[in-house]
Write an enzyme that holds these catalytic residues in place. Sequence first.
Site, PDB file in Angstrom:
ATOM      1  CE  LYS A   1      -3.611  26.410  -5.563  1.00 58.45           C
ATOM      2  NZ  LYS A   1      -2.974  27.453  -4.860  1.00 58.45           N
TER       3      LYS A   1
ATOM      4  CG  ASP B   1      -1.690  16.023  -2.617  1.00 51.87           C
ATOM      5  OD1 ASP B   1      -2.186  16.611  -3.154  1.00 51.87           O
ATOM      6  OD2 ASP B   1      -0.750  16.589  -1.581  1.00 51.87           O
TER       7      ASP B   1
ATOM      8  CD  GLU C   1       2.403   7.695   5.039  1.00 54.05           C
ATOM      9  OE1 GLU C   1       2.787   9.028   4.816  1.00 54.05           O
ATOM     10  OE2 GLU C   1       1.236   7.288   4.661  1.00 54.05           O
TER      11      GLU C   1
ATOM     12  CG  PHE D   1      -9.473  11.103   3.734  1.00 51.71           C
ATOM     13  CD1 PHE D   1      -8.844  12.441   3.811  1.00 51.71           C
ATOM     14  CD2 PHE D   1      -9.482  10.691   2.423  1.00 51.71           C
ATOM     15  CE1 PHE D   1      -8.339  13.343   2.566  1.00 51.71           C
ATOM     16  CE2 PHE D   1      -9.107  11.352   1.347  1.00 51.71           C
ATOM     17  CZ  PHE D   1      -8.550  12.656   1.584  1.00 51.71           C
ATOM     18  CD  GLU D   2     -14.438   6.041   0.744  1.00 53.00           C
ATOM     19  OE1 GLU D   2     -15.200   5.622  -0.288  1.00 53.00           O
ATOM     20  OE2 GLU D   2     -13.631   5.544   1.117  1.00 53.00           O
TER      21      GLU D   2
ATOM     22  CD  GLU E   1      -2.911   1.457   2.273  1.00 55.26           C
ATOM     23  OE1 GLU E   1      -3.665   2.388   1.870  1.00 55.26           O
ATOM     24  OE2 GLU E   1      -3.012   0.627   3.193  1.00 55.26           O
TER      25      GLU E   1
ATOM     26  CG  ASP F   1     -11.386  12.747  -2.057  1.00 54.34           C
ATOM     27  OD1 ASP F   1     -10.485  12.950  -2.873  1.00 54.34           O
ATOM     28  OD2 ASP F   1     -11.767  13.295  -1.005  1.00 54.34           O
TER      29      ASP F   1
ATOM     30  CG  ASP G   1       9.519   9.011  -2.765  1.00 61.24           C
ATOM     31  OD1 ASP G   1       8.265   8.415  -3.386  1.00 61.24           O
ATOM     32  OD2 ASP G   1       9.969  10.080  -3.217  1.00 61.24           O
TER      33      ASP G   1
ATOM     34  CB  THR H   1     -11.014   6.023   5.724  1.00 57.84           C
ATOM     35  OG1 THR H   1     -10.926   6.892   4.613  1.00 57.84           O
ATOM     36  CG2 THR H   1     -10.360   4.675   5.491  1.00 57.84           C
TER      37      THR H   1
END
Length: 241
Positions: free
Chosen positions: A156, A152, A102, A222-223, A77, A188, A129, A220
């Site tokens: 922009k 992320d 992570e 966040f979702e 993941e 999202d 990374d 989650t």
Amino acid sequence: MAGSPAPHQARPLARTRSFTRRGSRMPAGHQRAYDAMAGDFVLPVPRAADGDDTTVDPAFRLDAPVVFGRRAPLVLEIGPGSGDALRAGAEARPDWDFLGLEVWRPGIGQSLARMRAAPLPNLRLAEVDAALALASMVEPGSVREVWTYFPDPWPKRRHHPRRLVSACFADRVAAAIEPGGVWRLATDWAPYGRAMRSLLDADERFTLTSTDRAPLRPVTRFERKGLEVDREITNLNYARR
């Protein structure tokens, strides 16, 4: 032409970061969990000689059977954050191994704190990374599934080159996944979802198998926040040909 590189070697990844690192301080409970558990659950990754603490020594290779003490299907993941999906997967599939890549150490601390009462022997984390890890650390064809949930979106236009899901990154994922393995993605941010699908639909190495939420991915907090403001959740599941 003789001597030409394999497709996944054709475009080396530049060090364009797809992430920004927030503060490094952890709540006390997360720090205690990190201090107590990192030795067993956080993979020690040697760093590049001239790099920061998210880089990987190009000579380092992940030996999953040694890390987990067995041979089992491996799930990576990318950016697990506080580890909700990673833990849910490890709990649901004890016969598989799960490694979260992570860059945010407080997220790793939170993941460890949340499983302190019931450690999961088939779960590991690495502070690294993912773009660099997939470029050298992960052996080709060694991964059953790659999960990229809510990266992320860099909304922009001038920041679009920093998006993680790109042609270069698809090269690395295609190299890592075994034939028949799956790359699962979710976002999202609808424009990013369309860009992901356009990129991967055109990639002959992948076949779209479903636009349903991945079977092991929980909904989650966040979702739910995204859904509360009527954001469209894009789910994409691609099989490696």
